[in-house]
Design a protein around this motif. Structure first.
Motif, PDB file in Angstrom:
ATOM      1  N   ALA A 157      -8.651  -0.910   1.745  1.00 54.86           N
ATOM      2  CA  ALA A 157      -8.719  -0.073   1.024  1.00 54.86           C
ATOM      3  C   ALA A 157      -8.415   1.572   1.737  1.00 54.86           C
ATOM      4  CB  ALA A 157     -10.196   0.211   0.567  1.00 54.86           C
ATOM      5  N   TRP A 159      -8.782   5.890   1.926  1.00 55.19           N
ATOM      6  CA  TRP A 159      -9.859   6.908   2.280  1.00 55.19           C
ATOM      7  C   TRP A 159     -10.310   7.866   1.225  1.00 55.19           C
ATOM      8  CZ3 TRP A 159      -8.285  11.765   1.305  1.00 55.19           C
ATOM      9  CH2 TRP A 159      -6.761  11.920   1.571  1.00 55.19           C
ATOM     10  N   LYS A 183     -11.009  -4.576   4.593  1.00 53.56           N
ATOM     11  CA  LYS A 183     -11.098  -3.707   5.521  1.00 53.56           C
ATOM     12  C   LYS A 183     -11.017  -2.198   4.868  1.00 53.56           C
ATOM     13  CE  LYS A 183      -7.631  -1.726   7.671  1.00 53.56           C
ATOM     14  NZ  LYS A 183      -8.433  -0.299   8.010  1.00 53.56           N
ATOM     15  N   GLU A 186     -10.151   3.428   8.132  1.00 55.11           N
ATOM     16  CA  GLU A 186     -10.669   3.917   9.584  1.00 55.11           C
ATOM     17  C   GLU A 186     -10.967   5.130   9.379  1.00 55.11           C
ATOM     18  OE1 GLU A 186      -7.466   2.863   9.036  1.00 55.11           O
ATOM     19  OE2 GLU A 186      -6.083   3.660  10.139  1.00 55.11           O
ATOM     20  N   PHE A 234      -4.464  -4.389  -1.934  1.00 53.50           N
ATOM     21  CA  PHE A 234      -4.338  -3.332  -1.213  1.00 53.50           C
ATOM     22  C   PHE A 234      -4.120  -2.221  -1.962  1.00 53.50           C
ATOM     23  CE2 PHE A 234      -1.062  -0.162   0.401  1.00 53.50           C
ATOM     24  CZ  PHE A 234      -1.828   0.433   1.458  1.00 53.50           C
ATOM     25  N   GLY A 236      -3.184   2.059  -1.143  1.00 55.30           N
ATOM     26  CA  GLY A 236      -2.748   2.964  -0.171  1.00 55.30           C
ATOM     27  C   GLY A 236      -1.417   3.630  -0.387  1.00 55.30           C
ATOM     28  N   SER A 237      -0.670   3.901   0.497  1.00 49.66           N
ATOM     29  CA  SER A 237       0.395   4.755   0.302  1.00 49.66           C
ATOM     30  C   SER A 237       1.556   3.512   0.086  1.00 49.66           C
ATOM     31  CB  SER A 237       0.821   5.303   1.623  1.00 49.66           C
ATOM     32  OG  SER A 237       0.960   4.656   2.706  1.00 49.66           O
ATOM     33  N   THR A 240       2.995   1.900   3.543  1.00 48.13           N
ATOM     34  CA  THR A 240       2.104   0.836   4.015  1.00 48.13           C
ATOM     35  C   THR A 240       2.072  -0.625   2.742  1.00 48.13           C
ATOM     36  OG1 THR A 240       0.604   2.507   4.699  1.00 48.13           O
ATOM     37  CG2 THR A 240      -0.319   0.235   4.646  1.00 48.13           C
ATOM     38  N   LEU A 260      -0.276   1.987  -5.291  1.00 48.53           N
ATOM     39  CA  LEU A 260       0.267   2.896  -4.192  1.00 48.53           C
ATOM     40  C   LEU A 260       0.492   4.347  -4.614  1.00 48.53           C
ATOM     41  CD1 LEU A 260       3.341   0.102  -3.538  1.00 48.53           C
ATOM     42  CD2 LEU A 260       0.985   0.224  -2.327  1.00 48.53           C
ATOM     43  N   CYS A 294      -4.544   9.385  -6.406  1.00 39.49           N
ATOM     44  CA  CYS A 294      -3.177   8.942  -6.459  1.00 39.49           C
ATOM     45  C   CYS A 294      -2.571   9.417  -7.614  1.00 39.49           C
ATOM     46  CB  CYS A 294      -3.344   7.352  -6.258  1.00 39.49           C
ATOM     47  SG  CYS A 294      -4.683   6.924  -7.696  1.00 39.49           S
ATOM     48  N   GLU A 393       4.854  13.104  -2.177  1.00 37.21           N
ATOM     49  CA  GLU A 393       3.370  12.750  -2.654  1.00 37.21           C
ATOM     50  C   GLU A 393       2.744  13.714  -1.284  1.00 37.21           C
ATOM     51  OE1 GLU A 393       1.137   9.378  -1.851  1.00 37.21           O
ATOM     52  OE2 GLU A 393       0.170   9.749  -3.870  1.00 37.21           O
TER      53      GLU A 393
HETATM   54  P1  NAD Z   1      -2.688   4.452   3.841  1.00 38.36           P
HETATM   55  O1  NAD Z   1      -1.335   3.475   3.438  1.00 38.36           O
HETATM   56  O2  NAD Z   1      -2.303   5.094   5.132  1.00 38.36           O
HETATM   57  O3  NAD Z   1      -3.664   3.200   4.425  1.00 38.36           O
HETATM   58  C1  NAD Z   1      -4.451   2.589   3.495  1.00 38.36           C
HETATM   59  C2  NAD Z   1      -5.025   1.607   4.239  1.00 38.36           C
HETATM   60  O4  NAD Z   1      -4.185   0.401   4.585  1.00 38.36           O
HETATM   61  C3  NAD Z   1      -6.096   1.920   5.406  1.00 38.36           C
HETATM   62  O5  NAD Z   1      -7.173   0.894   5.283  1.00 38.36           O
HETATM   63  C4  NAD Z   1      -5.164   1.665   6.613  1.00 38.36           C
HETATM   64  O6  NAD Z   1      -6.122   1.285   7.881  1.00 38.36           O
HETATM   65  C5  NAD Z   1      -4.435   0.119   6.018  1.00 38.36           C
HETATM   66  N1  NAD Z   1      -3.275  -0.034   6.869  1.00 38.36           N
HETATM   67  C6  NAD Z   1      -2.475   0.871   7.245  1.00 38.36           C
HETATM   68  N2  NAD Z   1      -1.173   0.160   7.815  1.00 38.36           N
HETATM   69  C7  NAD Z   1      -1.747  -1.078   7.417  1.00 38.36           C
HETATM   70  C8  NAD Z   1      -0.746  -2.398   7.661  1.00 38.36           C
HETATM   71  N3  NAD Z   1       0.384  -2.328   8.329  1.00 38.36           N
HETATM   72  N4  NAD Z   1      -1.182  -3.473   7.505  1.00 38.36           N
HETATM   73  C9  NAD Z   1      -2.299  -3.491   6.976  1.00 38.36           C
HETATM   74  N5  NAD Z   1      -3.229  -2.294   6.616  1.00 38.36           N
HETATM   75  C10 NAD Z   1      -2.601  -1.375   7.042  1.00 38.36           C
HETATM   76  O7  NAD Z   1      -3.131   5.251   2.705  1.00 38.36           O
HETATM   77  P2  NAD Z   1      -4.383   6.208   2.929  1.00 38.36           P
HETATM   78  O8  NAD Z   1      -3.643   7.510   3.402  1.00 38.36           O
HETATM   79  O9  NAD Z   1      -5.395   5.617   3.245  1.00 38.36           O
HETATM   80  O10 NAD Z   1      -4.410   6.552   1.339  1.00 38.36           O
HETATM   81  C11 NAD Z   1      -3.531   7.516   0.440  1.00 38.36           C
HETATM   82  C12 NAD Z   1      -2.631   6.852  -0.358  1.00 38.36           C
HETATM   83  O11 NAD Z   1      -3.265   5.870  -1.175  1.00 38.36           O
HETATM   84  C13 NAD Z   1      -1.836   7.848  -1.212  1.00 38.36           C
HETATM   85  O12 NAD Z   1      -0.630   7.342  -1.091  1.00 38.36           O
HETATM   86  C14 NAD Z   1      -2.534   7.330  -2.602  1.00 38.36           C
HETATM   87  O13 NAD Z   1      -1.461   7.577  -3.616  1.00 38.36           O
HETATM   88  C15 NAD Z   1      -2.530   5.867  -2.471  1.00 38.36           C
HETATM   89  N6  NAD Z   1      -3.825   5.578  -3.444  1.00 38.36           N
HETATM   90  C16 NAD Z   1      -3.328   4.933  -4.413  1.00 38.36           C
HETATM   91  C17 NAD Z   1      -4.296   4.387  -5.489  1.00 38.36           C
HETATM   92  C18 NAD Z   1      -3.928   3.750  -6.666  1.00 38.36           C
HETATM   93  O14 NAD Z   1      -4.595   3.300  -7.536  1.00 38.36           O
HETATM   94  N7  NAD Z   1      -2.592   3.625  -7.036  1.00 38.36           N
HETATM   95  C19 NAD Z   1      -5.524   4.999  -5.308  1.00 38.36           C
HETATM   96  C20 NAD Z   1      -5.846   5.658  -4.254  1.00 38.36           C
HETATM   97  C21 NAD Z   1      -4.920   5.928  -3.602  1.00 38.36           C
END
Ligand code: NAD
Length: 492
Positions: A157, A159, A183, A186, A234, A236-237, A240, A260, A294, A393
């Motif tokens: 997830a 942050w 997870k 952090e 997952f 996140g970005s 990632t 993403l 996002c 973004e």
């Molecule tokens: P991030 O990708 O930096 O991290 C997300 C998660 O992935 C964290 O828990 C991190 O520890 C983990 N992570 C990082 N590298 C990894 C790896 N190599 N293997 C496994 N896990 C890993 O994203 P962030 O900065 O926490 O969140 C912001 C991003 O999330 C933005 O790009 C946003 O658009 C996106 N987001 C998307 C949605 C959606 O529904 N599409 C919703 C919320 C956030």
């Protein structure tokens, strides 16, 4: 809810495995409060062995507890109880969420906690509704599909909405009969531990919902690659997400859902009714959670005839927002999650200004107390589609403004080279709205509104590099199941 004292909040700096908190020796990460930058905990970084322990524990708990094989209505009952406990726990959960994240306490009470509870309730209702189908075969056979859980789902997830984003992962996975190892980010690792505790209190068997703490490179990667993790989900970005997809492939292929990044347009036509209301909508779409959303509507694409009056109104709304700590119930603009993220926002805005763009307001930090990172809502004009402020973004309260003279031009401007998460269309012309709904490359299109309703039934997920698969809706439930085909020869 009144303001609260963040120093009064205690967290468990631990993992949650097998229904219990687990502290481990070894390297830790400092965790700071976004609102004032103060370090308040040392987060253990789960290594490969710790992750292995969590996953194996989850696997055994899943097999032995009967979570997948119990009567589905009983599983639903337990999850409804879980949802009730989450809702009732708002006095603990909301300040905990607000202290450690960018979520203002007022919003955590009004939205994050009830929305988390309702999401769990929504998926509980699926538990006894989808079990497979009888197939159309000749009468010499009986063909059917049986829906089965994967076993252990690995969930990772972000942050920006720690509780809600986690609930979108764990609720459909648990309802479908899986065990989960989650997870969290952090940067916001603690509130979900309370969810795991409440799940056990509700009757989810110990070990079926676990939390491992740590960074992405060590802990997240170990979780994705573990052979007993049958499916990865997952949020996140995009960067990632791509790394996780590659890791899933290297681990021998496993299914993965990726939610993403985005750079979503809001297209406003001159006929849009009530320009004040449109201005409110557009401004809110990029200032909720200080734009760290996002689906933030971060690109305003407006018909030239109303560009100036709309920009004036948005500027006024932006200037009226006041940055405040998440525990200050008066604040109307959330902090940025970290100093590093605030620097990234500054860098992108500065680059756009150096390249010739102009900021009508903002383009600088707000000062709240001695530390903490806050960014003043910023409206940038005179940008082209090549500008980094339009392409990247930013994940902050930054809105770019581009103008158009025709529908075709609006569509061309709305198209993004990478992202396709969401889009907003504001117009009184139904035919035009429907044309755009069909044409826009986005996983979600909102017409004359921006943002989700209180329903959970519409799935969310990106086109193009904004994602693979869906959260929410029936789709997310089915994504936590695999379907087995069975063919019986009735004369055999
Ligand atoms: P991030 O990708 O930096 O991290 C997300 C998660 O992935 C964290 O828990 C991190 O520890 C983990 N992570 C990082 N590298 C990894 C790896 N190599 N293997 C496994 N896990 C890993 O994203 P962030 O900065 O926490 O969140 C912001 C991003 O999330 C933005 O790009 C946003 O658009 C996106 N987001 C998307 C949605 C959606 O529904 N599409 C919703 C919320 C956030």
């Amino acid at each position: 809810m009144n303001s609260f004292d963040p120093d009064a909040i205690r967290v468990h700096d631990a993992h949650f495995i097998g229904g219990e908190y687990l502290r481990t020796p070894g390297p830790t990460l400092d965790v700071a409060r976004p609102s004032d930058g103060q370090v308040y905990a040392a987060l253990p970084i789960g290594d490969e062995s710790l992750v292995g322990q969590a996953v194996e524990n989850a696997w055994h708990a899943w097999r032995r507890s009967g979570w997948a094989t119990m009567a589905p209505r009983e599983r639903a009952r337990i999850l409804r109880r879980f949802a009730d406990l989450v809702a009732a726990d708002a006095p603990t959960l909301a300040p905990l969420e607000a202290m450690g994240s960018t979520r203002p306490v007022r919003d955590a009470f009004a939205w994050d906690v009830p929305f988390t509870a309702e999401g769990i309730r929504f998926y509980a209702e699926f538990a006894d509704k989808i079990g497979g189908q009888v197939a159309a075969t000749d009468h010499g056979h009986l063909g059917m599909t049986i829906a089965e859980p994967y076993g252990v789902v690995g969930a990772i997830a972000p942050w920006n909405f720690p509780l809600v984003m986690a609930s979108w992962k764990i609720a459909p996975a648990l309802a479908a009969g899986n065990a989960v190892v989650l997870k969290p980010s952090e940067m916001t690792p603690f509130s979900v531990l309370r969810l795991a505790e409440l799940a056990v209190q509700a009757g989810v068997p110990a070990g079926v919902f676990n939390v491992v703490q740590g960074d992405g490179r060590t802990t997240g990667d170990a979780l994705v690659r573990h052979p007993l993790v049958g499916k990865v989900t997952f949020t996140g970005s995009t960067q990632t997400g791509a790394a996780i997809m590659a890791a899933c492939a290297h681990a021998g292929t496993k299914p993965v859902t990726l939610e993403l990044g985005g750079k979503s347009p809001q297209i406003v036509f001159a006929d849009a009714p009530d320009i004040d209301e449109v201005a409110n909508r557009v401004a809110k779409a990029v200032t909720v959670n200080a734009g760290q959303v996002c689906v933030a509507g971060s690109r305003l694409i407006v018909e030239r005839a109303i560009a100036e009056p709309l920009a004036e109104r948005i500027e006024r709304i932006f200037r009226g927002l006041s940055a405040g700590a998440t525990w200050d119930a008066e604040g109307t603009l959330a902090p940025i999650v970290s100093n590093a993220q605030a620097q990234r926002i500054e860098g992108l805005v500065d680059a756009a200004l150096k390249a010739g763009a102009q900021a009508r307001c903002g383009a600088q930090r707000a000062q709240v107390g001695a530390a903490g990172a806050y960014y003043i809502p910023t409206l940038i004009e005179n940008v082209t589609s090549e500008s980094a402020a339009v392409r990247e973004e930013i994940f902050g309260p930054v809105l770019t403004l581009q103008t158009f003279d025709s529908e075709e031009e609006a569509i061309a401007l709305a198209r993004h080279a990478d992202y396709g998460l969401a889009a907003g269309v504001h117009t009184a012309d139904l035919g035009r709205a429907l044309r755009l709904v069909r044409t826009l490359e986005a996983g979600t299109v909102w017409v004359n509104r921006y943002g989700r309703s209180a329903d959970f039934i519409l799935p969310t997920g990106g086109y193009n590099r904004s994602g693979v698969g869906k959260d929410l809706g029936k789709e997310a439930y089915e994504a936590n199941l695999r379907f087995k085909s069975v063919l019986i020869d009735v004369n055999g």
